[in-house]
Scaffold this active site. Structure first.
Site, short mmCIF file in Angstrom:
data_model
loop_
_atom_site.label_atom_id
_atom_site.label_comp_id
_atom_site.label_asym_id
_atom_site.label_seq_id
_atom_site.Cartn_x
_atom_site.Cartn_y
_atom_site.Cartn_z
N GLY A 111 0.82 -1.21 0.00
CA GLY A 111 0.00 0.00 0.00
C GLY A 111 0.86 1.26 0.00
O GLY A 111 1.99 1.26 -0.50
N THR A 114 4.33 1.22 1.86
CA THR A 114 5.19 0.30 1.10
C THR A 114 5.74 0.99 -0.15
O THR A 114 6.90 0.80 -0.51
CB THR A 114 4.36 -0.94 0.69
OG1 THR A 114 3.88 -1.54 1.87
CG2 THR A 114 5.17 -1.92 -0.12
N ASP A 136 -8.14 -0.61 1.15
CA ASP A 136 -8.58 0.79 1.28
C ASP A 136 -8.78 1.49 -0.07
O ASP A 136 -9.41 2.56 -0.11
CB ASP A 136 -7.56 1.58 2.10
CG ASP A 136 -7.44 1.08 3.53
OD1 ASP A 136 -8.41 0.50 4.03
OD2 ASP A 136 -6.37 1.26 4.14
O1 F6P Z 1 -4.56 -0.52 5.36
C1 F6P Z 1 -5.39 -1.60 5.50
C2 F6P Z 1 -6.07 -1.62 6.84
O2 F6P Z 1 -6.85 -2.78 6.90
C3 F6P Z 1 -6.90 -0.40 7.18
O3 F6P Z 1 -8.16 -0.36 6.55
C4 F6P Z 1 -7.00 -0.53 8.67
O4 F6P Z 1 -7.31 0.70 9.26
C5 F6P Z 1 -5.62 -1.03 9.04
O5 F6P Z 1 -5.12 -1.68 7.90
C6 F6P Z 1 -5.56 -1.97 10.19
O6 F6P Z 1 -4.23 -2.25 10.45
P1 F6P Z 1 -3.69 -3.44 11.36
O7 F6P Z 1 -3.93 -4.72 10.63
O8 F6P Z 1 -2.26 -3.14 11.52
O9 F6P Z 1 -4.48 -3.40 12.63
#
Ligand code: F6P
Length: 357
Positions: A111, A114, A136
């Site tokens: 994303g 990255t 996202d």
């Molecule tokens: O960037 C992807 C995502 O799933 C976001 O939508 C979300 O806010 C975040 O990652 C959650 O991150 P983690 O898996 O580190 O809790």
């Protein structure tokens, strides 16, 4: 001998494996003497020298498998130039492993964060091709990211399930959808699930507008209401604060997430019974939907084509139905957000959806 390193970084999504399979299949067709290095757990593997050589059989049967066969981790771009706890220079370490493994290029799936690190590696002289991964859908330079549609399907299913129970009990339900900075997922799942109110990070809400929309539904004889609320939804009042003020306010905030705050305010102001549902990481799990399998396979194959042509320093993006190379320096550091003045918002408002603005 061609040597290519695969690396998946940041939060996972359903079709990372499908994408890597797309790259590998096309590379194996083009080269009989190719080695694919599966760099383990994202940039961590590149920093600390952890990899596993992947064979054609590793890419069999993974089109429908969520997760990533080489693991992932979050390695914030901001800290890339900061030495680790043992004083290791992370950027130097990545460059040294790239050289030691004699890689011709890195294929990086990830994303926004990255992409910033991928661009840094490009600036430091590595050959890099990237692929836009995230539920996202917020990567600049591509209409769609792989993983997004699968997550939309799951979040929509959550709203669908809530619909029946909300109707039975005559309650207000809030479904909290992933997305801290952008609201694409909430917007699409909200429209697809028939949400009455959608709250997005890009459109700060006024709780009075939300309550007005709920009261209107009650006056029309509707016994229940559904809100799709993004993790990063923000009130107008909070949006007007400085970063520092907002941080301090949030520290003192007793709510586990924004939905609980909105839920309590609704309950107090309308007297209606409110319930909160947080599908959370289920939105990133399970098998990729058919749409993502196609997008991933196409993007993967196109990324391999760039490698075959020796065209490095690009992300493969998806624009108007075609796969296009987008220069990495254009992608890094930008966010594709929902434009409050865009036609999708206009159309959603035309359907009677309230955005709390
Ligand atoms: O960037 C992807 C995502 O799933 C976001 O939508 C979300 O806010 C975040 O990652 C959650 O991150 P983690 O898996 O580190 O809790």
């Amino acid at each position: 001998m061609k040597r290519v390193g695969f690396l998946t970084s940041g939060g996972d999504c359903q079709s990372l494996n499908a994408t890597m399979r797309g790259v590998a299949k096309t590379l194996y067709q083009a080269y009989s003497d190719i080695e694919i290095y599966g760099i383990l757990e994202g940039y961590k593997g590149l920093i600390y020298g952890n990899y596993r050589k992947l064979k054609p059989r590793d890419f069999s049967g993974i089109l429908t498998e969520g997760g990533t066969i080489i693991g992932t981790s979050r390695q914030p771009f901001k800290q890339m130039r900061t030495p680790d706890e043992n004083g290791l220079d992370k950027v130097k370490a990545m460059l040294s492993n790239y050289k030691e493994w004699k890689l011709d290029c890195l294929v990086i799936l990830g994303g926004n964060g990255t992409h910033k690190t991928a661009n840094l590696l490009r600036e430091e002289g590595c050959n890099v091709v990237t692929l836009p991964k995230t539920i996202d859908n917020d990567i600049w330079g591509t209409d769609i990211t792989f993983g997004f549609q699968s997550a939309v399907d799951i979040a929509t299913n959550a709203i669908d399930c809530i619909h029946t129970t909300a109707a039975s009990h005559g309650r207000v339900f809030i479904v909290e959808v992933m997305g801290h900075k952008v609201g694409w997922l909430t917007l699409h799942a909200g429209i697809a699930g028939g949400a009455d109110i959608i709250l997005l990070p890009e459109i700060p809400y006024d709780i009075k507008s939300v309550v007005k929309a709920l009261d209107k539904r009650t006056a029309e004889g509707k016994r229940f209401s559904i809100l799709a609320v993004a993790e990063g939804a923000i009130s107008k009042e909070d949006a007007a604060l400085s970063k520092k003020e907002l941080k301090a306010k949030r520290k003192a905030n007793p709510y586990p997430s924004i939905s609980y705050q909105v839920g309590q305010e609704i309950q107090e102001r309308t007297g209606q019974e409110v319930r909160i549902t947080v599908p959370g990481h289920t939105q990133r799990g399970g098998a990729p939907c058919a749409y993502d399998r196609v997008i991933s396979s196409r993007l993967g194959s196109a990324a391999a084509r760039l490698i075959i042509e020796g065209k490095y320093g690009y992300m493969v993006g998806f624009k108007d139905g075609e796969i296009v190379p987008v220069p990495l320096e254009d992608v890094a550091g930008k966010l594709k957000m929902v434009d409050p003045a865009s036609s999708i918002i206009r159309e959603a408002k035309g359907l009677g959806i309230c955005f709390g603005d």
